[in-house]
Design a protein around this motif. Structure first.
Motif, PDB file in Angstrom:
ATOM      1  N   UNK A   3       0.856  -1.281  -0.056  1.00  0.00           N
ATOM      2  CA  UNK A   3      -0.084   0.065  -0.305  1.00  0.00           C
ATOM      3  C   UNK A   3       1.004   1.331   0.009  1.00  0.00           C
ATOM      4  N   UNK A   4       0.482   2.473  -0.635  1.00  0.00           N
ATOM      5  CA  UNK A   4       1.246   3.548  -0.898  1.00  0.00           C
ATOM      6  C   UNK A   4       0.477   4.712  -0.680  1.00  0.00           C
ATOM      7  N   UNK A   5       0.967   5.896  -0.101  1.00  0.00           N
ATOM      8  CA  UNK A   5      -0.061   6.951   0.143  1.00  0.00           C
ATOM      9  C   UNK A   5       0.981   8.075  -0.097  1.00  0.00           C
ATOM     10  N   UNK A   6       0.865   9.340  -0.710  1.00  0.00           N
ATOM     11  CA  UNK A   6       1.267  10.387  -0.396  1.00  0.00           C
ATOM     12  C   UNK A   6       0.411  11.583  -0.266  1.00  0.00           C
ATOM     13  N   UNK A   7       0.649  12.810   0.026  1.00  0.00           N
ATOM     14  CA  UNK A   7      -0.323  13.848   0.426  1.00  0.00           C
ATOM     15  C   UNK A   7       0.329  15.258   0.300  1.00  0.00           C
ATOM     16  N   UNK A   8      -0.471  15.948  -0.282  1.00  0.00           N
ATOM     17  CA  UNK A   8      -0.080  17.326  -0.307  1.00  0.00           C
ATOM     18  C   UNK A   8      -1.100  18.183   0.349  1.00  0.00           C
ATOM     19  N   UNK A   9      -0.668  18.762   1.380  1.00  0.00           N
ATOM     20  CA  UNK A   9      -1.666  19.733   2.168  1.00  0.00           C
ATOM     21  C   UNK A   9      -1.517  21.192   1.273  1.00  0.00           C
ATOM     22  N   UNK A  10      -2.806  21.677   1.034  1.00  0.00           N
ATOM     23  CA  UNK A  10      -2.875  22.783   0.150  1.00  0.00           C
ATOM     24  C   UNK A  10      -3.410  23.858   1.177  1.00  0.00           C
ATOM     25  N   UNK A  11      -3.249  25.192   0.625  1.00  0.00           N
ATOM     26  CA  UNK A  11      -3.667  26.148   1.514  1.00  0.00           C
ATOM     27  C   UNK A  11      -5.324  26.366   1.604  1.00  0.00           C
ATOM     28  N   UNK A  12      -5.688  27.117   2.692  1.00  0.00           N
ATOM     29  CA  UNK A  12      -6.889  27.095   3.070  1.00  0.00           C
ATOM     30  C   UNK A  12      -7.784  27.798   1.909  1.00  0.00           C
ATOM     31  N   UNK A  13      -7.278  28.671   1.174  1.00  0.00           N
ATOM     32  CA  UNK A  13      -7.825  29.264   0.094  1.00  0.00           C
ATOM     33  C   UNK A  13      -7.569  28.567  -1.378  1.00  0.00           C
ATOM     34  N   UNK A  14      -6.971  27.605  -1.199  1.00  0.00           N
ATOM     35  CA  UNK A  14      -6.701  27.083  -2.622  1.00  0.00           C
ATOM     36  C   UNK A  14      -7.931  26.592  -3.526  1.00  0.00           C
ATOM     37  N   UNK A  15      -7.988  26.762  -4.745  1.00  0.00           N
ATOM     38  CA  UNK A  15      -8.988  26.537  -5.430  1.00  0.00           C
ATOM     39  C   UNK A  15      -8.865  24.890  -5.903  1.00  0.00           C
ATOM     40  N   UNK A  16      -9.645  24.224  -5.205  1.00  0.00           N
ATOM     41  CA  UNK A  16      -9.797  22.723  -5.339  1.00  0.00           C
ATOM     42  C   UNK A  16     -10.288  22.290  -6.566  1.00  0.00           C
ATOM     43  N   UNK A  17     -10.921  22.957  -7.401  1.00  0.00           N
ATOM     44  CA  UNK A  17     -11.333  22.787  -8.614  1.00  0.00           C
ATOM     45  C   UNK A  17      -9.985  22.459  -9.581  1.00  0.00           C
ATOM     46  N   UNK A  18      -9.079  23.049  -9.177  1.00  0.00           N
ATOM     47  CA  UNK A  18      -7.723  22.673  -9.902  1.00  0.00           C
ATOM     48  C   UNK A  18      -7.423  21.242  -9.855  1.00  0.00           C
ATOM     49  N   UNK A  19      -7.416  20.670  -8.516  1.00  0.00           N
ATOM     50  CA  UNK A  19      -7.328  19.299  -8.412  1.00  0.00           C
ATOM     51  C   UNK A  19      -8.226  18.506  -9.051  1.00  0.00           C
ATOM     52  N   UNK A  20      -9.710  18.664  -8.896  1.00  0.00           N
ATOM     53  CA  UNK A  20     -10.671  18.179  -9.626  1.00  0.00           C
ATOM     54  C   UNK A  20     -10.425  17.939 -11.028  1.00  0.00           C
ATOM     55  N   UNK A  21     -10.181  19.077 -11.589  1.00  0.00           N
ATOM     56  CA  UNK A  21      -9.741  18.853 -13.038  1.00  0.00           C
ATOM     57  C   UNK A  21      -8.808  18.055 -13.401  1.00  0.00           C
ATOM     58  N   UNK A  22      -7.551  18.015 -12.520  1.00  0.00           N
ATOM     59  CA  UNK A  22      -6.430  17.078 -12.859  1.00  0.00           C
ATOM     60  C   UNK A  22      -6.832  15.782 -12.984  1.00  0.00           C
TER      61      UNK A  22
END
Length: 189
Positions: A3-22
């Motif tokens: 099992x493998x996981x990495x995580x990116x913590x993003x700023x509170x005001x980060x536009x999470x739609x960027x991640x959704x589109x990716x």
């Protein structure tokens, strides 16, 4: 399995739609990836049903063999990810149990718990109990997948379950809920 996981913590005001589109644009690229049993594209937000303390992009992988993990980490997809978001700490665990329902493709939500393994515990008994719980989570508990794994460097264990709908969890250390943006799986037989 690994099992493998990495995580990116993003700023509170980060536009999470960027991640959704990716995820929408690139998620399918790991469908049928050699030696990949499962990749769950996981996100959590401060303002949604995950009740997260921070905005996260934290994909989770289940590898059949280390060759798949190596091929992915040494490949262009991971290079592109690190150029966009930075160099993550990649956590790995040896899998004790990975049980999946035939309905796995319906998963939309995940929960993850990281636990510390007490010193001098009977690992054989712990492995048996964790494996039975993962099996029970799918067969009787409503999960669409349950994975139990451990790592002996820092003596942590991970429990991850995939669900067909959001689950209410109490936010606390070691416990995190996620939305699943895409599941990469092998071809159905």
């Amino acid at each position: 399995m690994i099992a493998m996981q990495y995580s990116f913590s993003l700023p509170a005001d980060y536009d999470m739609s960027v991640i959704d589109r990716r995820i929408v644009e690139k998620g399918h690229l790991l469908d049928n990836f050699p030696n990949l049993k499962l990749k769950a594209y996981l996100t959590a937000r401060r303002d949604d049903e995950t009740r997260s303390q921070e905005n996260l992009y934290a994909p989770f992988y289940l590898w059949n063999h280390e060759e798949g993990l190596n091929d992915f980490l040494c490949g262009e997809g991971f290079v592109g990810l690190t150029r966009s978001f930075g160099w993550p700490q990649v956590k790995t665990w040896f899998v004790w149990q990975a049980h999946m329902s035939p309905a796995i493709r319906e998963a939309t939500f995940a929960t993850r718990e990281i636990l510390v393994t007490p010193g001098h515990v009977s690992l054989a008994e712990l492995r048996k109990r964790e494996s039975e719980e993962a099996f029970h989570d799918v067969e009787k508990g409503g999960a669409l997948a349950a994975i139990s794994a451990f790592e002996p460097t820092n003596w942590t264990r991970i429990r991850i379950q995939l669900w067909g709908e959001p689950r209410y969890i109490v936010p606390q250390d070691g416990i995190q809920a996620y939305k699943i943006g895409h599941l990469s799986l092998p071809k159905s037989d």
